[in-house]
Structures are given as C-alpha cells and as structure tokens.
Write a protein that holds these residues in place. Structure first.
Motif, PDB file in Angstrom:
ATOM      1  N   PHE A  14      -7.761 -37.978  28.236  1.00  0.00           N
ATOM      2  CA  PHE A  14      -7.482 -36.460  28.604  1.00  0.00           C
ATOM      3  C   PHE A  14      -7.216 -36.498  30.363  1.00  0.00           C
ATOM      4  N   ALA A  15      -8.120 -37.914  30.718  1.00  0.00           N
ATOM      5  CA  ALA A  15      -7.226 -37.295  32.000  1.00  0.00           C
ATOM      6  C   ALA A  15      -5.756 -37.560  32.376  1.00  0.00           C
ATOM      7  N   SER A  16      -5.673 -39.410  31.675  1.00  0.00           N
ATOM      8  CA  SER A  16      -4.581 -39.582  31.911  1.00  0.00           C
ATOM      9  C   SER A  16      -3.178 -38.885  31.505  1.00  0.00           C
ATOM     10  N   ALA A  17      -3.808 -37.818  29.938  1.00  0.00           N
ATOM     11  CA  ALA A  17      -2.815 -36.798  29.861  1.00  0.00           C
ATOM     12  C   ALA A  17      -2.275 -36.058  30.819  1.00  0.00           C
ATOM     13  N   LEU A  18      -3.590 -35.497  31.537  1.00  0.00           N
ATOM     14  CA  LEU A  18      -2.913 -34.085  32.465  1.00  0.00           C
ATOM     15  C   LEU A  18      -1.778 -35.018  33.164  1.00  0.00           C
ATOM     16  N   CYS A  19      -2.359 -36.393  33.470  1.00  0.00           N
ATOM     17  CA  CYS A  19      -1.848 -37.419  34.672  1.00  0.00           C
ATOM     18  C   CYS A  19      -0.252 -36.556  34.674  1.00  0.00           C
ATOM     19  N   LEU A  20       0.200 -37.755  33.922  1.00  0.00           N
ATOM     20  CA  LEU A  20       1.075 -37.608  33.350  1.00  0.00           C
ATOM     21  C   LEU A  20       1.536 -36.355  33.008  1.00  0.00           C
ATOM     22  N   ILE A  21       1.312 -34.967  32.619  1.00  0.00           N
ATOM     23  CA  ILE A  21       2.185 -34.066  31.525  1.00  0.00           C
ATOM     24  C   ILE A  21       1.964 -32.894  33.155  1.00  0.00           C
ATOM     25  N   VAL A  22       1.548 -33.069  34.473  1.00  0.00           N
ATOM     26  CA  VAL A  22       1.363 -32.589  35.343  1.00  0.00           C
ATOM     27  C   VAL A  22       2.725 -33.177  36.591  1.00  0.00           C
ATOM     28  N   GLY A  23       2.503 -34.264  36.246  1.00  0.00           N
ATOM     29  CA  GLY A  23       3.213 -35.704  37.207  1.00  0.00           C
ATOM     30  C   GLY A  23       4.388 -35.600  36.834  1.00  0.00           C
ATOM     31  N   PHE A  24       5.080 -35.561  35.243  1.00  0.00           N
ATOM     32  CA  PHE A  24       6.312 -35.774  34.968  1.00  0.00           C
ATOM     33  C   PHE A  24       6.718 -34.216  34.895  1.00  0.00           C
ATOM     34  N   GLY A  25       6.146 -32.832  34.850  1.00  0.00           N
ATOM     35  CA  GLY A  25       6.510 -32.016  34.930  1.00  0.00           C
ATOM     36  C   GLY A  25       6.463 -31.269  36.331  1.00  0.00           C
ATOM     37  N   GLY A  80      10.433 -37.372  30.340  1.00  0.00           N
ATOM     38  CA  GLY A  80       8.913 -37.937  30.570  1.00  0.00           C
ATOM     39  C   GLY A  80       7.913 -37.244  30.180  1.00  0.00           C
ATOM     40  N   ILE A  81       7.932 -36.261  30.167  1.00  0.00           N
ATOM     41  CA  ILE A  81       6.466 -35.859  28.862  1.00  0.00           C
ATOM     42  C   ILE A  81       6.769 -35.839  27.497  1.00  0.00           C
ATOM     43  N   VAL A  82       8.126 -35.354  26.828  1.00  0.00           N
ATOM     44  CA  VAL A  82       8.164 -36.211  25.152  1.00  0.00           C
ATOM     45  C   VAL A  82       7.684 -37.437  24.668  1.00  0.00           C
ATOM     46  N   ARG A  83       8.216 -38.369  25.775  1.00  0.00           N
ATOM     47  CA  ARG A  83       7.832 -39.663  25.489  1.00  0.00           C
ATOM     48  C   ARG A  83       6.333 -40.272  25.811  1.00  0.00           C
ATOM     49  N   ALA A  84       5.394 -39.702  27.453  1.00  0.00           N
ATOM     50  CA  ALA A  84       4.204 -39.797  26.936  1.00  0.00           C
ATOM     51  C   ALA A  84       3.186 -38.702  25.923  1.00  0.00           C
ATOM     52  N   VAL A  85       3.624 -37.701  25.846  1.00  0.00           N
ATOM     53  CA  VAL A  85       2.554 -37.772  24.912  1.00  0.00           C
ATOM     54  C   VAL A  85       3.115 -37.618  23.303  1.00  0.00           C
ATOM     55  N   LEU A 142       2.022 -42.039  37.690  1.00  0.00           N
ATOM     56  CA  LEU A 142       0.993 -43.292  37.802  1.00  0.00           C
ATOM     57  C   LEU A 142      -0.080 -43.715  37.111  1.00  0.00           C
ATOM     58  N   PHE A 143      -0.926 -42.540  37.754  1.00  0.00           N
ATOM     59  CA  PHE A 143      -2.376 -42.753  37.999  1.00  0.00           C
ATOM     60  C   PHE A 143      -2.091 -42.668  36.287  1.00  0.00           C
ATOM     61  N   GLY A 144      -1.474 -41.531  35.589  1.00  0.00           N
ATOM     62  CA  GLY A 144      -1.602 -42.041  33.997  1.00  0.00           C
ATOM     63  C   GLY A 144      -1.082 -43.050  33.157  1.00  0.00           C
ATOM     64  N   ILE A 145      -0.162 -43.665  33.643  1.00  0.00           N
ATOM     65  CA  ILE A 145       0.036 -45.163  33.029  1.00  0.00           C
ATOM     66  C   ILE A 145      -0.483 -45.822  33.542  1.00  0.00           C
ATOM     67  N   LEU A 146      -1.759 -46.391  34.548  1.00  0.00           N
ATOM     68  CA  LEU A 146      -2.125 -46.995  34.731  1.00  0.00           C
ATOM     69  C   LEU A 146      -3.416 -46.841  34.139  1.00  0.00           C
ATOM     70  N   PHE A 147      -4.542 -45.821  33.672  1.00  0.00           N
ATOM     71  CA  PHE A 147      -4.873 -45.796  33.135  1.00  0.00           C
ATOM     72  C   PHE A 147      -5.267 -45.835  31.670  1.00  0.00           C
ATOM     73  N   LEU A 148      -3.689 -45.604  31.277  1.00  0.00           N
ATOM     74  CA  LEU A 148      -3.659 -46.221  29.682  1.00  0.00           C
ATOM     75  C   LEU A 148      -3.508 -47.648  29.783  1.00  0.00           C
TER      76      LEU A 148
END
Length: 492
Positions: free
Chosen positions: A208-219, A257-262, A175-181
């Motif tokens: 980059f912070a958003s990407a890492l949050c999304l990757i680790v979050g959905f991961g 989720g990671i595929v969609r985000a990245v 969610l943090f990653g989504i809000l950042f983007l």
C-alpha cells in the motif's frame, strides 16, 4: 523474443532532429528552411509512429543491466492510444507555433526542445516496464522544462524552477514506490491485471505504501492535489503552444504512469477496498472541486485554463481510482477528449493574446467581433469541456458517472457524480463568459474602432481541427471507444 528495431525510430528520430536544430546557424536568416525541417520532422514522426502501431504487439529489449533492470519498448493496446494521441497533437501544435514564434528571437531553441520532448513522449508510450517508463519520465521533465523557461524572463525562470521542483519531488516518490515493489516482481514487463508475485500479499504495508507513492508521484505531473501547484504558475509564463502541450499532453503522461503502475504492475484487485483507494478517491475529488473553484475565481485567461486542467485531469484520475471497468473506459475516453479540447482552448487563448496583447478575461470584450473564427473555436471547445451533448466531454463524463454508480465504493458512488456535476456547472461559469463577452459586449460598447484581427491560417487551421475533433469524436466515438474497450478488456 523477436526484436522489433522499428520501435527505435519514433523515440530517437525526433530527439536527433531536435539536437540538430541546436547546431544549425542561429538567427532569422534561413528561418523558412528551419521551419520546413521541423514540419518534415513532425510529419515523419507521425508516419513512423503510425507504422509502429500497425500489426500485433511489438517488443524491443533495448538493454539489460543485471537480472532485473531491463530497458524495453513494447506496443500494446494502451500504447497505441497514447502514442497516436501525442504525436497527432504535437503536429498540430507545431504548425500553430510557426506563426506564433514569429516574434521570438530563439525559435530554434523552442523547436529543438519541442522535438526532444516528442521523442520522450514516444518512449513513455512504448515503455515496457516501470524502469523504462521512469527513465524517460525524467527525460520528459528535463526537456519540457526549457519550454517553460523559454521566454527567459525572471517570472518564467521562477515558474520553470517551480515546475522542476514539483516534478522532481513527484519523481522521487514514484522511485520509492518502484524500489519498494522491486522485490516482489514489480520490475517485470507490464501485463494487464498486474505482475506482482504472491509473496506481496504477506506484506500489505509495503504494497500500500508503494501504491500511494506511485499514485501521488506520477500524479504530480497530472496536477493532482497536493502536487498541483506548478500548473497555474508555469502556464502563464510559457508560450501558448508550450502551455497547450503541457496541459493537453504532458499531464497525460502522469495519467499513463498511474495506469501502468496500478493496472499493469500492482493490479486493481489488490487495491480495491483498501485505504489507498479511499485516499486516492478523496484526493481526486478534492482536486476536481478545488480546481474548478479556483478557475472560476481567476482573472487571467491562461491561468484560468491552467486551473481548469487541474480539475479536468482529476476527472480521469477519479475514474481510475474507482477500479471499475466502466469508469476506466470513461477515464481513457476523457484522456482523448480533454487533450483535444484543452489544446484548442490554450491555442485559442494564445491566438487572442498574440493578436490583441490582452491577458485578462475582462479585457476580451468584443473580441468575437475582431476574431470570430478563433472565438467560435473557443466556444465549441468550451461546450465540449463542459460536457454538453453531443460533444466528447459528455460521452466520457457519462461513463465516469455510470462507473461511479456501479463501483460499490460507498459514499463515493454518489458523491463522485455530484462533484463532477458541480464542476461542470463551474466549468460553464468560467468558460462561457469569455464567449458571451466576446460576441455580446453590451449596448454601451462602442465597436466603431474595431477591426478584424483573425490570425493566419497556420494558427486557425490547427485550432479549428482540434475544436472540431472535440465535437466529431463525441458524435461518432466508435473508433475511440473500441480502442479503449480493448484496453479495459485485457484488465477486467
């Protein structure tokens, strides 16, 4: 925009059917009728999903809150893979569950939650943007939680709470990653290659912070280190059918989720060569090796398979982290093959535990003489997971290795294939002993008291279909390869 309301049915029909089960009279009376209802619901869901996947792309705007918060469903090439995979596996595991749940007092609760989760999976497959995906990602967590809770014992409750903690923590990161983007167009509809506007290039720290949050979050849902701890805790306590879908299907929604985000929001070009890609590659390879080592050392069969999932799903994440077309194809191929064989392995383990009451690997000596069909299915699924040609696992791992070598990621170009090879050897070390001890207990073993304990056809037929799928799709991967290549072609 042409609205296709047919997309509502695969999402809300199983949810409605699941809720209806909760209000039907409880108890063993009328069990056959309820099971017929569940079987009919699963078959109809397969038909509805297949109908939605025909033709070109379909879109449905379900609701719009303000200018940017749009809840919509869309069918594209990626949706077709995940939707058809999840609904097919759900049907097979559901059929297996009819016999497995004979000893349970609350099967209505299990099947009710089972159908609710299926609706959430359909919504995730068809989600058209990050907001839609996130809402149903949370819905999947809270409905699948009760599959872990099902036994109602103290260990099951504690395992469910651990699953909830990791899932919520991962969801908050996402969610943090989504809000950042959000300020850079990140809430728009998914599109191959990414949708962010050019202003994001002036804010690399946020990107980059958003990407890492999304990757680790959905991961976290995919079991990637350091958010993997729920898997080996939840699987031993959940019923075997729940363990199968948690491992074989629900972890793949973290991958989705990671595929969609990245690949459909941020875009692989913005992350290629960045520190985010380096961190992501390190986390995936650590997870692959760590999961295999822990599985090799584990004595409980279901927990061993859970650690195996930790390792194998990160094969997929490693392929995605390379940000390279061939590796991307290998990653999506492994989504399909791992889903098939890991469901087969968990159902085979569940059948052996159901019939014998044994749970430790060392206790399954000579089980192949008692349950030959079940153990043969376990053996074929094991060979596919190890990656023995011509099984499916070999095909996907071949593409992963080729993609790594061509990725230009420096040390990871050769370290990745080396770790995958070491993990494959460890996979053979923790799966094949079950088969060897099962069929060859040793000359000192007295088999005079053994008797056939093969489970009913309701359990063996779905198990055999899954095990055969891991081999057949490996020998004839054309249809799956074409579907995966269509996704890759739109991105690279």
């Amino acid at each position: 925009m042409e609205q296709d309301f047919l997309l509502l049915f695969p999402v809300f029909f199983p949810m409605a059917a699941g809720l209806l089960l909760f209000v039907l009279p409880k108890g063993k009376k009328g069990r056959r009728g309820k099971r017929f209802f569940v079987a009919a619901a699963l078959l109809l869901e397969l038909a509805l999903t297949t109908l939605c996947l025909t033709g070109g792309e379909r879109t449905l705007l379900l609701g719009e809150l303000g200018r940017s918060l749009r809840i919509c469903f869309r069918v594209d090439a990626l949706s077709r893979i995940f939707a058809l995979l999840s609904v097919s596996l759900w049907l097979l595991v559901g059929i297996f569950s009819f016999r497995y749940m004979d000893h349970e007092e609350h099967e209505e609760r299990f099947f009710g939650c089972f159908l609710l989760v299926e609706g959430a999976l359909a919504a995730l497959s068809f989600a058209g943007n990050l907001i839609s995906f996130y809402l149903f990602f949370e819905a999947m967590t809270f409905t699948s939680l009760f599959l872990v809770f099902h036994e109602g014992t103290r260990p099951a409750i504690l395992a469910g709470l651990k699953y909830l903690f990791y899932s919520v923590a991962g969801a908050f990161l996402a969610l943090f990653g989504i809000l950042f983007l959000a300020g850079f167009g990140g809430l728009g509809d998914f599109a191959p290659g990414g949708i962010l506007d050019g202003t994001v290039l002036g804010h690399p720290g946020i990107l980059f912070a958003s990407a890492l949050c999304l990757i680790v979050g959905f991961g976290a849902k995919a079991g990637m280190f350091p958010m993997h701890g729920w898997l080996p805790t939840a699987h031993p306590e959940a019923p075997a059918p729940a363990s199968a879908v948690l491992s074989g299907v629900i972890t793949k929604m973290g991958v989705l989720g990671i595929v969609r985000a990245v690949y459909f929001v941020i875009g692989p070009e913005l992350l290629r060569g960045s520190w985010v890609q380096t961190v992501w590659l390190i986390l995936t390879l650590v997870t692959v090796f760590m999961g295999s080592m822990l599985a090799f050392r584990e004595k409980l069969l279901k927990k061993r398979l859970a650690y195996s999932t930790v390792s194998q799903v990160s094969y997929i994440l490693f392929g995605l982290a390379l940000l390279e077309r061939t590796a991307f194809v290998g990653a999506l191929l492994h989504v399909v093959f791992h889903s098939l064989v890991k469901n087969a392995l968990f159902l085979a383990a569940g059948a052996m535990i159901f019939q014998t009451g044994k749970t430790r690997v060392s206790e399954f000596r000579a089980v192949g003489k008692e349950m030959p069909v079940t153990v043969w299915c376990f053996a074929f699924a094991s060979l596919a997971l190890i990656g023995i040609p011509p099984a499916g696992g070999f095909v996907s791992k071949w593409f992963l290795a080729q993609g790594a070598l061509a990725s230009g990621t420096g040390v990871f170009s050769w370290l990745g294939p080396a770790v995958l090879l070491a993990s494959a050897l460890l996979t053979a070390g923790y799966l094949l002993p079950v088969v060897i001890r099962g069929f060859f207990p040793g000359a000192d073993f007295d088999d005079g008291g053994l008797k056939k304990r093969e489970p009913s056809l309701l359990m063996t037929v779905p198990l055999a279909v899954l095990a055969a799928g891991g081999l057949i799709f490996g020998m004839f991967p054309g249809v799956i390869f074409d579907a995966v290549s269509a996704v890759a072609g739109g991105i690279f």
